[in-house]
Motif scaffolding. Structure first.
Motif, PDB file in Angstrom:
ATOM      1  N   VAL A 131       0.851  -1.186   0.000  1.00  0.00           N
ATOM      2  CA  VAL A 131       0.000   0.000   0.000  1.00  0.00           C
ATOM      3  C   VAL A 131       0.897   1.249   0.000  1.00  0.00           C
ATOM      4  O   VAL A 131       1.855   1.314   0.782  1.00  0.00           O
ATOM      5  CB  VAL A 131      -0.897   0.030   1.261  1.00  0.00           C
ATOM      6  N   MET A 168      -4.291   0.568  15.350  1.00  0.00           N
ATOM      7  CA  MET A 168      -4.552   1.062  13.983  1.00  0.00           C
ATOM      8  C   MET A 168      -5.635   2.128  14.031  1.00  0.00           C
ATOM      9  O   MET A 168      -6.585   2.006  14.794  1.00  0.00           O
ATOM     10  CB  MET A 168      -5.044  -0.143  13.165  1.00  0.00           C
ATOM     11  N   GLU A 200      -0.347   4.533   5.837  1.00  0.00           N
ATOM     12  CA  GLU A 200      -0.680   4.041   4.492  1.00  0.00           C
ATOM     13  C   GLU A 200      -1.910   4.784   3.977  1.00  0.00           C
ATOM     14  O   GLU A 200      -2.725   5.246   4.760  1.00  0.00           O
ATOM     15  CB  GLU A 200      -1.029   2.547   4.536  1.00  0.00           C
ATOM     16  N   PRO A 206     -12.043  -2.993   1.849  1.00  0.00           N
ATOM     17  CA  PRO A 206     -11.202  -4.051   1.264  1.00  0.00           C
ATOM     18  C   PRO A 206     -11.732  -5.437   1.587  1.00  0.00           C
ATOM     19  O   PRO A 206     -12.533  -5.609   2.510  1.00  0.00           O
ATOM     20  CB  PRO A 206      -9.858  -3.826   1.950  1.00  0.00           C
ATOM     21  N   LEU A 277      -4.679  -7.171   1.288  1.00  0.00           N
ATOM     22  CA  LEU A 277      -5.897  -6.375   1.158  1.00  0.00           C
ATOM     23  C   LEU A 277      -6.202  -6.312  -0.326  1.00  0.00           C
ATOM     24  O   LEU A 277      -5.287  -6.094  -1.134  1.00  0.00           O
ATOM     25  CB  LEU A 277      -5.640  -4.943   1.645  1.00  0.00           C
ATOM     26  N   MET A 287      -0.406  -7.114   3.297  1.00  0.00           N
ATOM     27  CA  MET A 287      -0.889  -6.590   4.584  1.00  0.00           C
ATOM     28  C   MET A 287       0.009  -7.108   5.715  1.00  0.00           C
ATOM     29  O   MET A 287       0.664  -6.353   6.395  1.00  0.00           O
ATOM     30  CB  MET A 287      -2.328  -7.051   4.777  1.00  0.00           C
ATOM     31  N   GLU A 288       0.052  -8.424   5.882  1.00  0.00           N
ATOM     32  CA  GLU A 288       0.882  -9.018   6.949  1.00  0.00           C
ATOM     33  C   GLU A 288       1.299 -10.426   6.527  1.00  0.00           C
ATOM     34  O   GLU A 288       0.668 -11.011   5.658  1.00  0.00           O
ATOM     35  CB  GLU A 288       0.063  -9.153   8.254  1.00  0.00           C
TER      36      GLU A 288
HETATM   37  C1  MV4 Z   1      -5.866  -1.619   6.297  1.00  0.00           C
HETATM   38  C2  MV4 Z   1      -7.222  -1.329   5.962  1.00  0.00           C
HETATM   39  C3  MV4 Z   1      -7.456  -0.334   5.011  1.00  0.00           C
HETATM   40  N1  MV4 Z   1      -6.429   0.354   4.465  1.00  0.00           N
HETATM   41  N2  MV4 Z   1      -4.875  -0.910   5.729  1.00  0.00           N
HETATM   42  C4  MV4 Z   1      -6.864  -4.772   9.790  1.00  0.00           C
HETATM   43  C5  MV4 Z   1      -5.928  -5.592  10.596  1.00  0.00           C
HETATM   44  C6  MV4 Z   1      -4.664  -5.619   9.872  1.00  0.00           C
HETATM   45  N3  MV4 Z   1      -4.519  -6.918   9.248  1.00  0.00           N
HETATM   46  C7  MV4 Z   1      -4.730  -4.551   8.824  1.00  0.00           C
HETATM   47  N4  MV4 Z   1      -6.129  -4.208   8.704  1.00  0.00           N
HETATM   48  C8  MV4 Z   1      -6.527  -3.276   7.812  1.00  0.00           C
HETATM   49  N5  MV4 Z   1      -5.567  -2.579   7.197  1.00  0.00           N
HETATM   50  C9  MV4 Z   1      -5.160   0.055   4.840  1.00  0.00           C
HETATM   51  N6  MV4 Z   1      -4.134   0.769   4.273  1.00  0.00           N
HETATM   52  C10 MV4 Z   1      -8.246  -2.063   6.576  1.00  0.00           C
HETATM   53  C11 MV4 Z   1      -7.890  -3.009   7.513  1.00  0.00           C
HETATM   54  C12 MV4 Z   1      -9.007  -3.703   8.173  1.00  0.00           C
HETATM   55  C13 MV4 Z   1      -9.214  -5.053   7.977  1.00  0.00           C
HETATM   56  C14 MV4 Z   1      -8.368  -5.780   7.161  1.00  0.00           C
HETATM   57  C15 MV4 Z   1      -8.618  -7.132   6.991  1.00  0.00           C
HETATM   58  C16 MV4 Z   1      -9.692  -7.752   7.624  1.00  0.00           C
HETATM   59  C17 MV4 Z   1     -10.522  -7.021   8.428  1.00  0.00           C
HETATM   60  C18 MV4 Z   1     -10.306  -5.662   8.623  1.00  0.00           C
HETATM   61  C19 MV4 Z   1     -11.132  -4.929   9.462  1.00  0.00           C
HETATM   62  C20 MV4 Z   1     -10.879  -3.603   9.643  1.00  0.00           C
HETATM   63  C21 MV4 Z   1      -9.807  -2.981   9.016  1.00  0.00           C
END
Ligand code: MV4
Length: 445
Positions: A131, A168, A200, A206, A277, A287-288
């Motif tokens: 991102v 976050m 980010e 997503p 994502l 993401m991770e």
């Molecule tokens: C994000 C995002 C939107 N934009 N990063 C949630 C936990 C961690 N894995 C990162 N996450 C997110 N990162 C950006 N730049 C939205 C989330 C997110 C999310 C991601 C995956 C599954 C569920 C979620 C619930 C809320 C936010």
């Protein structure tokens, strides 16, 4: 090959590992707290060692007691499962120092992937899509404000020591940046002893789509396609499926390649998961990276016909993989059955199971450690079973899930079964039209 593996876990995942060890002719050692003396993993293991009282900190997280149990039983490897010590670098290190093979990642790998800003920078170097955002940790709120202005709002502030949604903050306009910065850093400092933050561009609505990978000691990796884990409540996954209803063959090809590229770049050994994502235009972003077996691994096993625990053990024993990638031949859905009441905010509902009937039949798998008369202790997480249905198509898998949920009898406690049953009738779910925002609008009838 290992002669004896100690399973440093409890519940369904401990049983899951014992099953595969038995099929491989490997002796098993269970460890248990006093609250788990009557648990099935104790009963089915070849040996069992009590490692302490109920609280996890005095038992399943007590590294000295677990190492002692391995020493007195002469175990040559430890499988940590998921949760507890499965991503604890210090424990991985201690196993290595005691010449006990940790069936998981090295301390260095856990540290590198556990620091989210470092993991992201590594993935960017490898050529994995990330991102847009800050180059690593932000030095000051002024730097954060400058980058946010350049990128444009909304942005996402993230704790480098966080993960799984902890530390976050989504920030939608400039005046909200400083308060978010202060509270996120305070939360991260308190929770992880580290207040490093990065930023980010916010990806709106997503999907959470992750790719299973396996790497061997030669540095080769393969992928086993995706799992869609977007249906989450407060960052707790409720249900997962593969293939993702949002997937296309091109996207699967591209995400799979990226996940293998990531794994080979870091010379990842063992089973791991690269989380992405995916936005509504089907752009995907790292993401991770999780350096453990995951709760939802069975749906992958069911659609590619592959025993992930077996492969974890073989790779840890130095056996190489072929390098072949795996693509879904079937459709599989997992519903996490929790001892929670969906009619009252999913609040925990521990207690005694007075009557239990597990669903069965073709395409139905139940991974559980509970039995009729089992008392669910309040000390551990609330998941008591995973119900997995597999069929030729998504529609049939949903149909089978409805039938299996209707057949699943658990009396004496409340469970999330009614939630899953309503989910399977939800038009957006049936249409495969859901993102990580889905549960925000979900109401039990
Ligand atoms: C994000 C995002 C939107 N934009 N990063 C949630 C936990 C961690 N894995 C990162 N996450 C997110 N990162 C950006 N730049 C939205 C989330 C997110 C999310 C991601 C995956 C599954 C569920 C979620 C619930 C809320 C936010």
């Amino acid at each position: 090959m290992f002669k004896k593996i100690l399973i440093a876990n409890r519940g369904e995942i401990a049983l899951r590992i014992i099953r595969t060890c038995k099929e491989m002719g490997i002796k098993t050692v269970a460890v248990y707290s006093t609250a788990d003396a009557e648990s099935l993993h104790v009963r089915f293991a070849d040996e069992a060692v009590c490692i302490g009282p109920a609280p996890s900190s005095d038992s399943y997280l007590k590294m000295s007691n677990i190492i002692a149990a391995a020493e007195i039983t002469n175990a040559d490897a430890i499988h940590p499962g998921y949760g507890f010590l499965s991503e604890n670098a210090k424990f991985s290190q201690i196993c290595e120092e005691h010449d006990i093979k940790f069936i998981g990642a090295s301390a260095d790998m856990i540290n590198r992937m556990g620091d989210k800003a470092t993991a992201k920078a590594t993935m960017k170097e490898a050529g994995v899509p990330t991102v847009p955002g800050s180059e690593g940790i932000l030095e000051s709120i002024e730097e954060a404000a400058k980058i946010a202005e350049e990128m444009g709002y909304p942005v996402m502030l993230k704790a480098t020591a966080g993960g799984g949604g902890r530390g976050m903050r989504a920030v939608w306009n400039p005046e909200d940046l400083e308060p978010a910065w202060d509270s996120a850093r305070a939360e991260s400092k308190a929770a992880f002893g580290n207040d490093g933050m990065y930023m980010e561009k916010l990806i709106e609505e997503p999907r959470h789509i992750e790719i299973q990978i396996v790497g061997d000691q030669t540095g080769r990796a393969c992928h086993l396609s995706e799992r869609d884990c977007s249906v989450q409540r407060r960052h707790q996954k409720l249900t997962e499926e593969t293939p993702s209803p949002f997937m296309t063959d091109e996207l699967r090809e591209a995400m799979g390649k990226s996940a293998v590229l990531a794994a080979e770049y870091i010379k990842y050994e063992g089973a791991g998961t690269v989380e992405f994502l995916v936005d509504k235009h089907r752009n995907f972003y790292f993401m991770e990276m999780n350096t453990r077996i995951q709760v939802e691994h069975p749906i992958t096993e069911e659609v590619v016909n592959y025993d992930l625990i077996r492969e974890q053990i073989k790779v840890a024993a130095g056996i190489s993989i072929s390098g072949k990638n795996y693509f879904p031949e079937l459709h599989s859905i997992e519903c996490r059955i929790n001892a929670e009441d969906p009619y009252h905010g999913f609040r925990p509902s521990p207690g005694k199971i007075t009557n239990l009937h597990l669903p069965g039949g073709h395409g139905v798998r139940v991974d559980t450690h509970v039995y009729s008369g089992y008392v669910i202790p309040p000390n551990y997480d609330s998941m008591i079973a995973k119900l997995i249905t597999t069929a030729q198509s998504r529609e049939e898998a949903i149909n089978k899930m409805k039938r299996a949920l209707d057949e699943f009898i658990i009396e004496g406690i409340k469970t999330s079964i009614p939630f899953h049953r309503q989910l399977m009738d939800h038009p957006d779910y049936i249409a495969g039209n859901y993102t990580t925002k889905f549960m925000e609008d979900f109401e039990m009838e």
